[in-house]
Design a protein around this motif. Structure first.
Motif, PDB file in Angstrom:
ATOM      1  N   SER A  10       0.824  -1.222   0.035  1.00 55.45           N
ATOM      2  CA  SER A  10       0.077   0.167   0.108  1.00 55.45           C
ATOM      3  C   SER A  10       1.085   1.166   0.055  1.00 55.45           C
ATOM      4  O   SER A  10       1.905   1.446   0.793  1.00 55.45           O
ATOM      5  N   ILE A  11       0.466   1.999  -1.001  1.00 57.19           N
ATOM      6  CA  ILE A  11       1.243   3.608  -0.943  1.00 57.19           C
ATOM      7  C   ILE A  11       0.058   4.437  -0.592  1.00 57.19           C
ATOM      8  O   ILE A  11      -1.091   4.218  -1.148  1.00 57.19           O
ATOM      9  N   SER A  12       0.455   5.731  -0.450  1.00 54.26           N
ATOM     10  CA  SER A  12      -0.257   6.954  -0.423  1.00 54.26           C
ATOM     11  C   SER A  12      -0.633   7.394  -2.080  1.00 54.26           C
ATOM     12  O   SER A  12       0.247   6.978  -2.928  1.00 54.26           O
ATOM     13  N   LEU A  13      -1.049   8.440  -2.165  1.00 55.37           N
ATOM     14  CA  LEU A  13      -1.494   9.200  -3.360  1.00 55.37           C
ATOM     15  C   LEU A  13      -0.009   9.863  -3.825  1.00 55.37           C
ATOM     16  O   LEU A  13       0.163  10.056  -4.870  1.00 55.37           O
ATOM     17  N   ASP A  14       0.573  10.069  -2.955  1.00 54.81           N
ATOM     18  CA  ASP A  14       1.843  10.823  -3.150  1.00 54.81           C
ATOM     19  C   ASP A  14       3.057   9.773  -3.051  1.00 54.81           C
ATOM     20  O   ASP A  14       4.403  10.263  -3.081  1.00 54.81           O
ATOM     21  N   LEU A  35      -2.735   3.437   5.747  1.00 54.47           N
ATOM     22  CA  LEU A  35      -2.484   2.780   4.402  1.00 54.47           C
ATOM     23  C   LEU A  35      -3.030   1.283   4.428  1.00 54.47           C
ATOM     24  O   LEU A  35      -3.107   0.729   3.325  1.00 54.47           O
ATOM     25  N   HIS A  36      -3.586   0.671   5.416  1.00 54.88           N
ATOM     26  CA  HIS A  36      -4.031  -0.494   5.562  1.00 54.88           C
ATOM     27  C   HIS A  36      -5.448  -0.798   5.954  1.00 54.88           C
ATOM     28  O   HIS A  36      -5.896  -2.111   6.108  1.00 54.88           O
ATOM     29  N   GLU A  37      -6.170   0.064   6.281  1.00 59.38           N
ATOM     30  CA  GLU A  37      -7.502  -0.042   6.667  1.00 59.38           C
ATOM     31  C   GLU A  37      -8.252  -0.570   5.531  1.00 59.38           C
ATOM     32  O   GLU A  37      -9.169  -1.253   5.911  1.00 59.38           O
ATOM     33  N   TRP A  38      -8.052  -0.555   4.237  1.00 61.11           N
ATOM     34  CA  TRP A  38      -8.690  -1.304   3.010  1.00 61.11           C
ATOM     35  C   TRP A  38      -8.629  -2.952   3.447  1.00 61.11           C
ATOM     36  O   TRP A  38      -9.410  -3.683   2.875  1.00 61.11           O
ATOM     37  N   MET A  39      -7.447  -3.206   3.654  1.00 65.91           N
ATOM     38  CA  MET A  39      -7.473  -4.780   4.072  1.00 65.91           C
ATOM     39  C   MET A  39      -8.110  -5.127   5.246  1.00 65.91           C
ATOM     40  O   MET A  39      -8.894  -6.049   5.223  1.00 65.91           O
TER      41      MET A  39
END
Length: 210
Positions: A10-14, A35-39
């Protein structure tokens, strides 16, 4: 032949793969868990999680993996090398279940954990570490687990065959970036993107000719 894979990085938009200020209590620095809340919202993580696009990607993390390589910064906070009892940031039963090779200048005896994970500590180049991990994997694939500096080093040497990056819709502003020094990387990979309702964009890189 086995291939070398990156999953769910996971990476941020930047472009940051971790935040600034890593510590024992903040493994990803000021990024926290963002960065990992989606997981954490997927069925892979919890039985009542979602089973959509995000889950379909995260479920590919484990199958076919025979060994992992990670950097010292993924294994622990700055200074863990001076703590002889430190055994990683994942508790007694880490989620890898394979041999794991930690690239560090501060080597120590291997640590056998519950669930099939054994941490080995190597002071080696990416190519040297990959040769060791491939032998341990016994024909299965090798996963490059991160952090960003380690993935960047393996990409720079052309050692990664397949990579999945999850771009999370946050801006971190500081930390460790994934893409620095990799200008033109797109010329050696077939790249596809898939948008998720969560706001995460999943980008896959398949090395041409691999």
């Amino acid at each position: 032949m086995s291939i070398v894979r990156v999953h769910n990085f996971s990476i941020s938009l930047d472009g940051f793969g971790t935040g600034e200020g890593q510590s024992r209590d903040a493994h990803f620095g000021h990024a926290g868990d963002r960065l990992h809340e989606w997981m954490f919202a997927t069925r892979w993580w919890s039985a009542d999680g979602n089973a959509g696009v995000d889950d379909a990607f995260v479920q590919r993390h484990d199958p076919g993996i025979g060994a992992e390589i990670m950097g010292a910064g993924k294994f622990g906070h700055p200074g863990w090398e001076d703590e002889p009892d430190w055994k990683g940031a994942w508790g007694a039963n880490p989620p890898f279940h394979t041999p794991v090779y930690v690239l560090t200048r501060h080597t120590r005896p291997s640590i056998e954990m519950e669930g099939g994970t054994t941490f080995h500590f190597l002071d080696a180049s990416p190519a040297e570490a990959l040769a060791v991990a491939r032998e341990a994997a016994g024909g299965s694939d090798v996963r490059i687990g991160g952090g960003a500096k380690i993935i960047r080093a393996f990409l720079a040497e052309g050692l990664i065959d397949h990579m999945h990056v999850a771009v999370v819709p946050i801006l971190l502003g500081r930390g460790v970036r994934l893409w620095d020094g990799l200008e033109g990387l797109e010329r050696t990979y077939r790249i596809e993107s898939t948008a998720s309702p969560s706001g995460v964009t999943h980008i896959t890189f398949a090395r041409t000719g691999a």
